[in-house]
Design an enzyme around this catalytic site. Structure first.
Site, PDB file in Angstrom:
ATOM      1  N   ASN A  79       0.838  -1.196   0.000  1.00 44.74           N
ATOM      2  CA  ASN A  79       0.000   0.000   0.000  1.00 44.74           C
ATOM      3  C   ASN A  79       0.881   1.258   0.000  1.00 44.74           C
ATOM      4  O   ASN A  79       2.039   1.203  -0.404  1.00 44.74           O
ATOM      5  CB  ASN A  79      -1.014  -0.021   1.144  1.00 44.74           C
ATOM      6  CG  ASN A  79      -2.349   0.586   0.745  1.00 44.74           C
ATOM      7  OD1 ASN A  79      -2.407   1.680   0.198  1.00 44.74           O
ATOM      8  ND2 ASN A  79      -3.417  -0.133   1.007  1.00 44.74           N
ATOM      9  N   ARG A  80       0.349   2.361   0.473  1.00 47.04           N
ATOM     10  CA  ARG A  80       0.968   3.665   0.252  1.00 47.04           C
ATOM     11  C   ARG A  80       1.656   4.219   1.492  1.00 47.04           C
ATOM     12  O   ARG A  80       1.195   4.030   2.613  1.00 47.04           O
ATOM     13  CB  ARG A  80      -0.096   4.665  -0.229  1.00 47.04           C
ATOM     14  CG  ARG A  80      -0.630   4.338  -1.612  1.00 47.04           C
ATOM     15  CD  ARG A  80      -1.898   5.102  -1.933  1.00 47.04           C
ATOM     16  NE  ARG A  80      -2.333   4.827  -3.297  1.00 47.04           N
ATOM     17  CZ  ARG A  80      -3.063   3.759  -3.662  1.00 47.04           C
ATOM     18  NH1 ARG A  80      -3.460   2.883  -2.740  1.00 47.04           N
ATOM     19  NH2 ARG A  80      -3.387   3.570  -4.922  1.00 47.04           N
ATOM     20  N   HIS A 105       3.438   0.149  -2.689  1.00 50.44           N
ATOM     21  CA  HIS A 105       3.862  -1.256  -2.758  1.00 50.44           C
ATOM     22  C   HIS A 105       5.382  -1.424  -2.844  1.00 50.44           C
ATOM     23  O   HIS A 105       5.883  -2.282  -3.558  1.00 50.44           O
ATOM     24  CB  HIS A 105       3.197  -1.955  -3.930  1.00 50.44           C
ATOM     25  CG  HIS A 105       1.710  -2.090  -3.814  1.00 50.44           C
ATOM     26  ND1 HIS A 105       1.070  -2.245  -2.605  1.00 50.44           N
ATOM     27  CD2 HIS A 105       0.740  -2.085  -4.771  1.00 50.44           C
ATOM     28  CE1 HIS A 105      -0.241  -2.341  -2.825  1.00 50.44           C
ATOM     29  NE2 HIS A 105      -0.467  -2.240  -4.111  1.00 50.44           N
ATOM     30  N   HIS A 178      -0.787  -9.651  -3.930  1.00 51.14           N
ATOM     31  CA  HIS A 178      -1.672  -8.799  -4.726  1.00 51.14           C
ATOM     32  C   HIS A 178      -2.350  -9.608  -5.842  1.00 51.14           C
ATOM     33  O   HIS A 178      -2.393  -9.158  -6.996  1.00 51.14           O
ATOM     34  CB  HIS A 178      -0.888  -7.635  -5.322  1.00 51.14           C
ATOM     35  CG  HIS A 178      -1.710  -6.396  -5.544  1.00 51.14           C
ATOM     36  ND1 HIS A 178      -2.948  -6.416  -6.154  1.00 51.14           N
ATOM     37  CD2 HIS A 178      -1.472  -5.091  -5.227  1.00 51.14           C
ATOM     38  CE1 HIS A 178      -3.420  -5.193  -6.222  1.00 51.14           C
ATOM     39  NE2 HIS A 178      -2.554  -4.360  -5.656  1.00 51.14           N
ATOM     40  N   SER A 179      -2.913 -10.749  -5.502  1.00 47.70           N
ATOM     41  CA  SER A 179      -3.655 -11.519  -6.501  1.00 47.70           C
ATOM     42  C   SER A 179      -4.990 -10.861  -6.804  1.00 47.70           C
ATOM     43  O   SER A 179      -5.670 -10.348  -5.913  1.00 47.70           O
ATOM     44  CB  SER A 179      -3.887 -12.955  -6.013  1.00 47.70           C
ATOM     45  OG  SER A 179      -2.697 -13.705  -6.086  1.00 47.70           O
ATOM     46  N   ASP A 250     -11.521   0.980  -3.420  1.00 49.90           N
ATOM     47  CA  ASP A 250     -10.079   0.904  -3.180  1.00 49.90           C
ATOM     48  C   ASP A 250      -9.866   1.421  -1.763  1.00 49.90           C
ATOM     49  O   ASP A 250      -9.360   2.516  -1.551  1.00 49.90           O
ATOM     50  CB  ASP A 250      -9.306   1.726  -4.208  1.00 49.90           C
ATOM     51  CG  ASP A 250      -7.821   1.378  -4.243  1.00 49.90           C
ATOM     52  OD1 ASP A 250      -7.393   0.548  -3.410  1.00 49.90           O
ATOM     53  OD2 ASP A 250      -7.096   1.920  -5.096  1.00 49.90           O
ATOM     54  N   GLN A 285      -7.193  -4.515   2.325  1.00 50.39           N
ATOM     55  CA  GLN A 285      -7.533  -3.564   1.269  1.00 50.39           C
ATOM     56  C   GLN A 285      -8.406  -4.258   0.234  1.00 50.39           C
ATOM     57  O   GLN A 285      -8.010  -5.271  -0.356  1.00 50.39           O
ATOM     58  CB  GLN A 285      -6.260  -3.037   0.597  1.00 50.39           C
ATOM     59  CG  GLN A 285      -6.502  -1.943  -0.440  1.00 50.39           C
ATOM     60  CD  GLN A 285      -6.536  -0.556   0.157  1.00 50.39           C
ATOM     61  OE1 GLN A 285      -6.248  -0.371   1.341  1.00 50.39           O
ATOM     62  NE2 GLN A 285      -6.871   0.441  -0.655  1.00 50.39           N
ATOM     63  N   GLU A 313      -6.223  -7.648   0.114  1.00 49.60           N
ATOM     64  CA  GLU A 313      -4.811  -7.625   0.505  1.00 49.60           C
ATOM     65  C   GLU A 313      -4.703  -7.430   2.018  1.00 49.60           C
ATOM     66  O   GLU A 313      -5.005  -6.362   2.533  1.00 49.60           O
ATOM     67  CB  GLU A 313      -4.087  -6.494  -0.223  1.00 49.60           C
ATOM     68  CG  GLU A 313      -4.253  -6.522  -1.731  1.00 49.60           C
ATOM     69  CD  GLU A 313      -4.053  -5.150  -2.347  1.00 49.60           C
ATOM     70  OE1 GLU A 313      -2.948  -4.588  -2.186  1.00 49.60           O
ATOM     71  OE2 GLU A 313      -5.014  -4.622  -2.963  1.00 49.60           O
TER      72      GLU A 313
END
Length: 348
Positions: A79-80, A105, A178-179, A250, A285, A313
């Site tokens: 993530n961020r 990421h 991250h599938s 998101d 997420q 996630e």
């Protein structure tokens, strides 16, 4: 059960990437590549017993190059991180920017770009363990980080993902996978009818560039209320500012409870496939593949379309290194960090 290995392709520097195929119980089969520690295919039987690949991806190795997180292990920090910057022990650490002014990421050269070392172990519960070293200063992060990620097909029909890391200096560490899931097995099918339940009463409030403000917002009664199962399409385009900005979901959900517990459950009615998400992480997420950058082509040879997959996630909350009120701790020397997530499959 036996594990087979085949060549997937060659990196620009001449190194060869492999595909590892694990056949597990109950028709569960995993195909993973050492490039990006990536789930390439995941076959799960439907209610008629017919296996289908339930993750999106590409036919060739080069299609995964660049800013493509599909199926990958991501990090150092999933993530961020806001403004691509955090402070630790009085020192500022500027990071590589790959999401406007933010780091996403792990940066453009994160785990998804790494050729990992792989070790396979067959048996009743076949397993593939990937390992990698992230050197001091990579993407701006401090310390040398040693990481292992193990994918196991369990005898009760789950894909277990176990992450562990050690470092020689304090550093952020927040790994996830991250599938992009489509439980219909059809990569062109929209996910609007897939029902989802998330055991979370709150989400992180964020700015328009998805950086948390530090405030947690209740979901009850609003479009982000997944405390009871509902179709993803029901509120995917709701009259909500952030949903409109994102073009769908998101959002980081702050999962109720602690320890290893059930975070979420998705159900695709046509195939009958059920996927439960279990983890010990505090957040998850939800991303509904709101934009398919051109020209992404799927394993079916067709252009990928928006809203044909969802991601769940498991993670620490976004921007936790800059948010002292969030549940998070830096990885420190002499103390390993380990976390576990399971995607449990069944039929209904």
């Amino acid at each position: 059960m036996p594990i087979s290995v085949k060549t997937f392709g060659t990196l620009p520097d001449g190194r060869e990437a492999k595909l590892y195929i694990l056949e597990g119980p109950k028709g569960l089969t995993l195909e993973a590549t050492d490039y990006g520690c990536r789930v390439h295919r995941l076959w799960v039987a439907d209610k008629l017993g017919t296996p289908g690949d339930v993750v999106l991806g590409h036919r060739t190795l080069p299609e995964y190059f660049g800013a493509n997180f599909q199926g990958a292990a991501v990090g150092r920090y999933a993530n961020r991180i806001g403004n691509a910057l955090f402070h630790l022990e009085g020192k500022a650490y500027p990071l590589a920017k790959n999401d406007g002014e933010n780091s996403l990421h792990g940066g453009p050269g994160g785990f998804h770009q790494v050729l990992w070392q792989a070790k396979a172990q067959d048996g009743e519960e076949p397993q593939i363990t990937f390992s990698a070293e992230s050197p001091e200063g990579e993407e701006g992060f401090p310390g040398r980080l040693s990481v292992t990620v193990a994918y196991t097909l369990t005898k009760d029909g789950a894909l277990r993902m176990e992450y562990s890391g050690t470092a020689d200096k304090p550093t952020p560490f927040n790994p996830t996978n991250h599938s992009f899931f489509n439980l219909s097995g059809n990569p062109q099918a929209k996910i609007f009818d897939t029902t989802l339940q998330i055991h979370a009463g709150q989400v992180t409030e964020v700015t328009d560039d998805l950086i948390p403000t530090g405030t947690l917002l209740p979901v009850q009664g609003g479009p982000l209320d997944f405390t009871s199962p509902k179709p993803l399409g029901q509120d995917m385009f709701a009259d909500d500012h952030l949903i409109q900005v994102c073009g769908g979901f998101d959002h980081n959900f702050c999962v109720d409870g602690e320890g290893f517990r059930k975070l979420a459950e998705a159900f695709e009615p046509e195939s009958g496939r059920v996927m439960e998400v279990w983890s010990d992480m505090p957040g998850v997420q939800l991303y509904t593949f709101n934009k398919a950058p051109e020209p992404l082509t799927g394993k079916d040879g067709k252009a990928m379309e928006p809203h044909t997959a969802f991601c769940l996630e498991t993670q620490f909350y976004p921007d936790s290194p800059n948010q002292p009120g969030f549940p998070f701790a830096f990885l420190t020397p002499g103390k390993a960090f380990a976390t576990k997530t399971e995607y449990r499959f069944s039929i209904r």
